[in-house]
Scaffold this motif. Sequence first.
Motif, PDB file in Angstrom:
ATOM      1  N   THR A   1       0.920  -1.010  -0.113  1.00 23.68           N
ATOM      2  CA  THR A   1      -0.022   0.074  -0.050  1.00 23.68           C
ATOM      3  C   THR A   1       0.929   1.315   0.040  1.00 23.68           C
ATOM      4  O   THR A   1       0.741   2.322  -0.860  1.00 23.68           O
ATOM      5  CB  THR A   1      -1.067   0.028   1.186  1.00 23.68           C
TER       6      THR A   1
ATOM      7  N   PRO B   1       1.837   3.863  -4.831  1.00 18.55           N
ATOM      8  CA  PRO B   1       1.773   5.264  -5.861  1.00 18.55           C
ATOM      9  C   PRO B   1       3.028   5.322  -6.648  1.00 18.55           C
ATOM     10  O   PRO B   1       3.333   5.663  -7.690  1.00 18.55           O
ATOM     11  CB  PRO B   1       1.575   6.165  -4.817  1.00 18.55           C
ATOM     12  N   THR B   2       4.187   4.762  -5.809  1.00 16.76           N
ATOM     13  CA  THR B   2       5.662   4.777  -6.694  1.00 16.76           C
ATOM     14  C   THR B   2       5.524   3.821  -7.801  1.00 16.76           C
ATOM     15  O   THR B   2       6.064   4.237  -8.787  1.00 16.76           O
ATOM     16  CB  THR B   2       6.370   4.169  -5.588  1.00 16.76           C
TER      17      THR B   2
ATOM     18  N   ALA C   1       2.967   2.896  -9.655  1.00 12.57           N
ATOM     19  CA  ALA C   1       2.192   3.323 -10.386  1.00 12.57           C
ATOM     20  C   ALA C   1       2.991   4.586 -11.448  1.00 12.57           C
ATOM     21  O   ALA C   1       2.822   4.434 -12.554  1.00 12.57           O
ATOM     22  CB  ALA C   1       0.952   3.969  -9.919  1.00 12.57           C
ATOM     23  N   MET C   2       3.691   5.349 -10.549  1.00 10.66           N
ATOM     24  CA  MET C   2       4.376   6.366 -11.307  1.00 10.66           C
ATOM     25  C   MET C   2       5.359   5.933 -12.172  1.00 10.66           C
ATOM     26  O   MET C   2       5.683   6.428 -13.145  1.00 10.66           O
ATOM     27  CB  MET C   2       4.960   7.112 -10.061  1.00 10.66           C
TER      28      MET C   2
ATOM     29  N   PRO D   1      -0.168  14.988  -8.029  1.00  2.00           N
ATOM     30  CA  PRO D   1       0.443  13.866  -7.694  1.00  2.00           C
ATOM     31  C   PRO D   1       1.092  13.290  -8.622  1.00  2.00           C
ATOM     32  O   PRO D   1       0.633  13.221  -9.902  1.00  2.00           O
ATOM     33  CB  PRO D   1      -0.360  12.726  -6.928  1.00  2.00           C
TER      34      PRO D   1
ATOM     35  N   PRO E   1       2.088  10.303  -9.784  1.00  2.00           N
ATOM     36  CA  PRO E   1       1.722   9.223 -10.469  1.00  2.00           C
ATOM     37  C   PRO E   1       0.662   9.605 -11.599  1.00  2.00           C
ATOM     38  O   PRO E   1       0.326   9.314 -12.655  1.00  2.00           O
ATOM     39  CB  PRO E   1       0.890   8.180  -9.487  1.00  2.00           C
TER      40      PRO E   1
END
Length: 469
Positions: free
Chosen positions: A54, A58-59, A61-62, A292, A294
């Motif tokens: 979790t 985001p990392t 996805a980016m 953000p 991502p």
Amino acid sequence: MLTILGFAMIATFLVLIMTKKMSPIAALVLIPALFCVAAGKGAHLGDYVIDGVTGLAPTAAMLMFAIVYFGVMIDVGLFDPVVRGILRFCRADPMRVVVGTAALAAIVSLDGDGSTTFMITVSAMYPLYKRLGMSLVVMTGVAAMANGVMNTVPWGGPTARAATALKLDAADIFVPMIPALLVGLLGVLGLAYVLGLRERRRLGALRIADEEPAETKETVLVGAGAGAGAGGGRLGKRPVGGGAGEADAGDDDGDLLKGLDPNRPTLRPRLYWFNALLTGILITAMILELLPIPVLFLLGAALALSVNYPRLPDQKARIAAHADNVLNVSGMVFAAAVFTGVLQGTGMVDSMAGRLVDTVPEGLGPHMALVTGVLSLPLTYFMSNDGFYFGVLPVLAEAGAAHGVTPLEMARASLVGQPLHMSSPLVPAVYVLVGMARVEFGDHTRFVVKWAALTCLLILAAGILFGTI
């Protein structure tokens, strides 16, 4: 007990990947799972892993969409002028190539994002290293160290974390450290010069074939930079691109080598300024934090694909062309989430940090800034920046305050370990670097650790000399 298990887990992981007994992904998953059971917390393994995933989702996805975006920019020819400019500057001279790598990585690092820096640097330099038959670990090592020094800019992360943890102004931390950081950057450039000279001696006189990329083999020489004897000695005058390597790279090298092919079908010369403007807007929005990261790369990748390749089959072909990089990097990030999740969830990180702080002799109290600078090397390598700056630095700062050491000195000293931190197995960006460069993580680690540690100590010494630490 947790302290011993924590250090043993990290040591086991490093030994296995450096000796190539396990792949990084397998080691990142299986080793922490085993030690979690050994710590008597196997029943909570699922919770630790979910928490880790979790946190890093985001990392991941980016990175997925950033790789697609910059991959498309390579396909359409956005970086071709940069590559040609570097070619003209380097003149097929390995020394100039390595110095150019350090300079390019440092300049691009001003955007504050390591993944972006590595993608642009590798995209520009990889074809040149391949065609010259140079060691790719030299490229990854120099790029990682240059980025590590520049990662200390206030918008890069560590400085902001230190300021937040100690309730200080980021400018008050960073600005006085600029002279010491410049010394560190000059040290990286000097090291690049020395490594480049050794590559020149190893390879001999070179010349580049006019336009057509030659077929090459992978050259990952961990011993490169150790003199002419490492990697086969002097080759004499020869056209580049056909040097012997240690392992066959396979057909997938062709995509990046074609980055200099002026006739490749993926080029979109009429859209060059659109792509340049889009990339400039994307990086500016990233620095200003308008959205953000991502989300920015997701939107950027979708727009770049739609405008440059309006036909659906062409879009699918471009996504498929970069699928290997996407899978390798995102898979590595999610595997690293297991490692970090177990480290933090079991309490190993807190226990290790507390034990290290407790081992500081009482007599070193007045020198806690120096102690913090030295400790930042192993601590930021073995744990995340969040763990170090929010968990360990406040404890060190409190100990320093008891002996008259100001929080500003402690915060500045805490930045010293960043050149080494950027090659930590817990940093997702390093997997972008080694993945795109097609270098084994263990090879990169064996090569870079000693040089990165030396760079850290150089910054620390400069900070003490200038009176900022």
